[in-house]
Design an enzyme around this catalytic site. Sequence first.
Site, PDB file in Angstrom:
ATOM      1  N   GLU A 109       0.817  -1.201   0.000  1.00 38.44           N
ATOM      2  CA  GLU A 109       0.000   0.000   0.000  1.00 38.44           C
ATOM      3  C   GLU A 109       0.859   1.263   0.000  1.00 38.44           C
ATOM      4  OE1 GLU A 109      -2.155  -2.972   2.797  1.00 38.44           O
ATOM      5  OE2 GLU A 109      -0.107  -2.544   2.095  1.00 38.44           O
ATOM      6  N   SER A 122      15.262 -45.347  -7.551  1.00 36.85           N
ATOM      7  CA  SER A 122      14.177 -44.376  -7.671  1.00 36.85           C
ATOM      8  C   SER A 122      14.525 -43.178  -8.546  1.00 36.85           C
ATOM      9  CB  SER A 122      13.779 -43.870  -6.282  1.00 36.85           C
ATOM     10  OG  SER A 122      14.875 -43.233  -5.640  1.00 36.85           O
ATOM     11  N   THR A 174      15.112 -42.073   4.183  1.00 33.98           N
ATOM     12  CA  THR A 174      15.364 -41.403   2.910  1.00 33.98           C
ATOM     13  C   THR A 174      16.774 -40.848   2.865  1.00 33.98           C
ATOM     14  OG1 THR A 174      13.035 -40.845   2.596  1.00 33.98           O
ATOM     15  CG2 THR A 174      14.638 -39.494   1.423  1.00 33.98           C
ATOM     16  N   ASP A 206      19.043 -42.463   0.043  1.00 38.97           N
ATOM     17  CA  ASP A 206      19.202 -41.589  -1.125  1.00 38.97           C
ATOM     18  C   ASP A 206      20.225 -40.474  -0.944  1.00 38.97           C
ATOM     19  OD1 ASP A 206      17.218 -43.037  -2.407  1.00 38.97           O
ATOM     20  OD2 ASP A 206      15.611 -41.679  -1.795  1.00 38.97           O
ATOM     21  N   LEU A 211      18.288 -31.880  -0.451  1.00 36.16           N
ATOM     22  CA  LEU A 211      17.060 -31.171  -0.059  1.00 36.16           C
ATOM     23  C   LEU A 211      17.157 -29.663  -0.262  1.00 36.16           C
ATOM     24  CD1 LEU A 211      15.919 -33.066   3.174  1.00 36.16           C
ATOM     25  CD2 LEU A 211      15.349 -33.543   0.786  1.00 36.16           C
ATOM     26  N   SER A 242       2.515 -41.470   8.358  1.00 38.75           N
ATOM     27  CA  SER A 242       2.351 -40.883   9.682  1.00 38.75           C
ATOM     28  C   SER A 242       1.599 -39.560   9.608  1.00 38.75           C
ATOM     29  CB  SER A 242       3.716 -40.663  10.342  1.00 38.75           C
ATOM     30  OG  SER A 242       4.369 -41.896  10.556  1.00 38.75           O
TER      31      SER A 242
END
Length: 364
Positions: free
Chosen positions: A58, A174, A202, A206, A210, A298
């Site tokens: 504004e 994967s 994970t 892998d 992240l 979960s």
Amino acid sequence: MTHDPSIDSHWAERALELARMAAYRTSPNPMVGAVVVDASGELAGEGYHHHKGAQHAEQIALAVAGDRARGGTIYVNLEPCPHAHRKPCCAAAIVASGVRRAVISMEDSDSRVRGRGIEMLRAGGVETTLGLLDGPARRLNEFYVKHRLTGGPFVTAKFAMSLDGKIATASGESRWITGEAARRHGHTLRHTHDAILVGVNTVVVDDPELSARAAVAAQRQPIRIVLDSHLRTPAGARVLGPGTILATTSAGTVEGAEVLRLPPDNRGRVSLEPLLDELGRRGILSLLVEGGAETHASFFAAGLVDKVYAYIAPIVVGGREAPGPVAGSGVEHLTDALRLTEAELQILDRDFLISGYPDVHRDS
């Protein structure tokens, strides 16, 4: 909201468009855009809140409009703030500008505002209309709204799978189920969220970094959270470093991460509700949950998921031992299955993306 032919929804849409330009860099504040139209109906000024600590939308729009704001209309996607943290605050600045009317898409969910900005405008003689494009405005700032109403972050579950519902082969391979376009979209999701979470399995299997590798990633990286009840994250894991939290039930320290000790649930794992409460207290508005399958289970089982992004590759993997995106015990009856509402389908080159909101009002 009653229909007023003198109110042009085009300008309200433009305010939303401007707000989106912030690309979530305003967190933990909302994304706000403002448009000032002069008394003749012509654009006089516009602006948006660029990032946390920057000038408010504004204020920018009114400064650009200058004297042309007098007798005009300001369109803004969120109720102007009445706090004294800015002098003048946005609501007071609108009153002082001589604007005749304010068209506001939605009331601010923050308890410090929640109608007070509107009251200040009306008390200052500004004709105020509320509710134009309320739905799109709430969706734009859904992270902010959830946090201000509940104190906790908005939780997004994201996974990529094959046409037959596999996130990896039976051997554990994967990379990569989806193509480059889907992976780019996934990194954009990481950019939009304040934090990203995975389970320790994970990390062990892998070794993900992240990080957000979208074009805007240099301006915003999510906090990285690992559910690691027994502190099994390997030394040297790529996820470790500044901005990493290991949520655990164990005592100990890990180089390269903050160890956040939390109470266990009835299975001895990190209790999710206290974790989300703590993240909310830290001003984290949004959490992207990227798995694995037990972690997703979960969150779904606890009813903590607010939105789902499922990337689907048109390939068939097969295999009894190949995992799916959500493990756990599941439901016994299809009538108990979680259904998405407002589901959308998007094509990402060779892959598909289905997104939507879990229907918490479904019949059981």
